[in-house]
Design a protein around this motif. Structure first.
Motif, PDB file in Angstrom:
ATOM      1  N   ALA A 264      35.843  39.270  50.760  1.00 31.38           N
ATOM      2  CA  ALA A 264      35.366  38.270  49.798  1.00 31.38           C
ATOM      3  C   ALA A 264      35.819  38.605  48.387  1.00 31.38           C
ATOM      4  O   ALA A 264      36.192  37.722  47.604  1.00 31.38           O
ATOM      5  CB  ALA A 264      33.841  38.172  49.867  1.00 31.38           C
ATOM      6  N   ALA A 265      35.819  39.895  48.033  1.00 25.86           N
ATOM      7  CA  ALA A 265      36.253  40.301  46.692  1.00 25.86           C
ATOM      8  C   ALA A 265      37.739  40.051  46.497  1.00 25.86           C
ATOM      9  O   ALA A 265      38.174  39.589  45.424  1.00 25.86           O
ATOM     10  CB  ALA A 265      35.927  41.781  46.472  1.00 25.86           C
ATOM     11  N   ILE A 266      38.547  40.336  47.523  1.00 27.90           N
ATOM     12  CA  ILE A 266      39.989  40.085  47.422  1.00 27.90           C
ATOM     13  C   ILE A 266      40.259  38.595  47.244  1.00 27.90           C
ATOM     14  O   ILE A 266      41.048  38.180  46.386  1.00 27.90           O
ATOM     15  CB  ILE A 266      40.720  40.620  48.673  1.00 27.90           C
ATOM     16  N   VAL A 267      39.592  37.786  48.051  1.00 26.51           N
ATOM     17  CA  VAL A 267      39.789  36.332  47.973  1.00 26.51           C
ATOM     18  C   VAL A 267      39.329  35.803  46.615  1.00 26.51           C
ATOM     19  O   VAL A 267      40.012  34.981  45.986  1.00 26.51           O
ATOM     20  CB  VAL A 267      39.043  35.625  49.121  1.00 26.51           C
ATOM     21  N   ALA A 268      38.180  36.270  46.145  1.00 26.97           N
ATOM     22  CA  ALA A 268      37.674  35.815  44.848  1.00 26.97           C
ATOM     23  C   ALA A 268      38.642  36.165  43.727  1.00 26.97           C
ATOM     24  O   ALA A 268      38.896  35.345  42.821  1.00 26.97           O
ATOM     25  CB  ALA A 268      36.302  36.440  44.574  1.00 26.97           C
ATOM     26  N   GLY A 269      39.215  37.374  43.772  1.00 27.90           N
ATOM     27  CA  GLY A 269      40.182  37.755  42.753  1.00 27.90           C
ATOM     28  C   GLY A 269      41.439  36.916  42.812  1.00 27.90           C
ATOM     29  O   GLY A 269      41.962  36.479  41.777  1.00 27.90           O
ATOM     30  N   GLY A 270      41.945  36.671  44.022  1.00 27.68           N
ATOM     31  CA  GLY A 270      43.149  35.856  44.163  1.00 27.68           C
ATOM     32  C   GLY A 270      42.941  34.428  43.693  1.00 27.68           C
ATOM     33  O   GLY A 270      43.779  33.861  42.974  1.00 27.68           O
ATOM     34  N   VAL A 271      41.820  33.831  44.083  1.00 28.60           N
ATOM     35  CA  VAL A 271      41.519  32.459  43.656  1.00 28.60           C
ATOM     36  C   VAL A 271      41.286  32.418  42.141  1.00 28.60           C
ATOM     37  O   VAL A 271      41.701  31.472  41.466  1.00 28.60           O
ATOM     38  CB  VAL A 271      40.283  31.923  44.414  1.00 28.60           C
ATOM     39  N   GLY A 272      40.667  33.464  41.613  1.00 31.21           N
ATOM     40  CA  GLY A 272      40.426  33.515  40.173  1.00 31.21           C
ATOM     41  C   GLY A 272      41.712  33.549  39.372  1.00 31.21           C
ATOM     42  O   GLY A 272      41.855  32.831  38.361  1.00 31.21           O
ATOM     43  N   VAL A 273      42.665  34.357  39.796  1.00 32.72           N
ATOM     44  CA  VAL A 273      43.950  34.402  39.093  1.00 32.72           C
ATOM     45  C   VAL A 273      44.689  33.076  39.249  1.00 32.72           C
ATOM     46  O   VAL A 273      45.322  32.592  38.305  1.00 32.72           O
ATOM     47  CB  VAL A 273      44.807  35.577  39.603  1.00 32.72           C
TER      48      VAL A 273
END
Length: 413
Positions: free
Chosen positions: A173-182
């Motif tokens: 979830a943290a990886i996905v959140a970071g990718g979507v955030g960027v």
């Protein structure tokens, strides 16, 4: 600190570094998260966990330049969203996969890992002037060091009190959140000047792939190889003396020294060539194994830490200068792959030396690997290049010609 204030107040810079830190912190802990899952969730032991981690690492090494090239051709948001979806599917499915399928899925997950590190480096190049980049890349290197300190520690903390599947789901979830955030921030990957003059299409490889680029990638590989060997040597030395419980403290001192070194170097006017920084890093690492006991080992590693972030920052700066805008994604992807390969090879090489001699030998071989890479980088950077980008083909490529200064140093002018 004026330089840092100027960099962090650039439009979009602080938000980019903040969001990318989330993803990078999670990505630094993927190997540990998969290890804890295989060992404690599947009850298959550390050898099986090593196979999964090796598959993931191989995927990372192969995927770096491929994803970078896709960004150059398809755009940032398309690649970030596609890789974020791939990561969501993988980490959600980990608890449901038998071991033999987990190995293959881990390779694909590495191949399609959210390329937040290379994207951050490209965006830094686009958002800053040439004079600001050393400070900006120092910030990026410090961010990386902090992520290596925070990420694994959080996974271990969570693994102690949560089910293994909850740990991998949270990490995903943290990886996905970071990718979507960027992707939502959508930082520019080309500077205003590069956008204004255009790039004239994708430069041919012979226009940017030369001795200078090989030199800087070699030094990136050597730096990571040194750091991978140091990590294993710390464990080996402390285990021999029965002080393994202090390993976290020693690693924390190393990380803190690296952060301090990066901040100090980025805020100063001192500019040293990458080969010199890496050579010094290797030389101060060789005798570290002579220290006995965790307090003295921590003190001996301060020199290694102080030079780590400056070396990584200088390598990243050199790559950004050598690569024309049209291939910068591929170039930063190659840099990430070189460093991933270095980390992957550094630990087993140090381990072989430790098994054949003594734990202190791990520091010796790690330091010598850094010195060897620095020597190769220096020799290659002294070679006259006939493959520099030609202005007639790519007007924006003229912006990268000063990169040789980062490789050769002031004495070459």
């Amino acid at each position: 600190m004026t330089g840092y204030r100027q960099v962090l107040t650039l439009p979009g810079m602080a938000a980019l570094l903040g969001v990318s830190f989330l993803a990078r912190t999670a990505i630094t802990a993927v190997a540990l998260a998969l290890t804890t899952y295989v060992v404690f969730g599947l009850h298959l032991g550390y050898a099986a966990a090593g196979v999964v981690v090796a598959a993931l690492t191989a995927g990372l090494a192969v995927g770096g330049p491929l994803l970078g090239r896709a960004i150059d051709r398809r755009g940032l948001r398309t690649v970030l969203m596609a890789t974020s979806v791939a990561q969501a599917v993988f980490w959600w499915g980990v608890p449901f996969l038998p071991f033999r399928y987990l190995v293959g899925a881990a390779f694909v997950a590495g191949l399609l890992m959210v390329p937040v590190q290379s994207v951050t480096r490209q965006a830094i190049t686009a958002l800053t002037t040439v004079g600001q980049r050393r400070t900006a890349f120092a910030c990026e290197s410090v961010q990386g060091e902090l992520s290596y300190v925070v990420g694994p520690a959080l996974v271990l903390l969570c693994a102690a009190g949560l089910p293994p599947r909850a740990v991998v789901w949270g990490l995903g979830a943290a990886i996905v959140a970071g990718g979507v955030g960027v992707a939502w921030l959508d930082p520019p990957l080309r500077s205003a000047d590069e956008t204004a003059v255009g790039t004239g299409g994708r430069p041919r490889r012979r226009e940017w792939w030369g001795a200078g680029m090989v030199a800087v990638l070699t030094m990136g590989f050597g730096t990571a190889m040194l750091l991978g060997g140091v990590d294993l040597a710390i464990v080996a030395v402390l285990a021999e003396s029965g002080q393994l419980r202090w390993a976290a403290v020693v690693v924390a001192v190393l990380g803190t020294a690296s952060v301090a070194g990066g901040l100090g170097y980025g805020g100063s006017t001192l500019a040293l060539p990458a080969w010199l920084l890496l050579g010094l890093l290797g030389l101060v690492t060789v005798p570290v194994g002579l220290a006995h006991g965790w307090p003295w080992l921590s003190l001996a590693l301060v020199g290694t830490g102080l030079l780590t972030a400056p070396t990584l920052a200088t390598v990243a700066d050199a790559v950004s200068r050598l690569a024309p805008a049209g291939v910068r994604g591929e170039a930063t992807g190659l840099q990430s792959s070189a460093q991933s390969a270095g980390f992957a090879l550094g630990s087993p090489l140090a381990g072989m030396v430790v098994d054949a001699s003594e734990p202190a030998g791990g520091f010796v071989v790690a330091g010598l690997a850094g010195v060897a890479a620095a020597l190769v980088g220096w020799l290659l950077s002294r070679r006259p290049s006939h493959r520099e980008p030609r202005p007639s083909k790519d007007p924006a490529a003229a912006l990268v010609l000063p990169a040789t200064k980062a490789l050769r140093g002031p004495s070459s002018e």
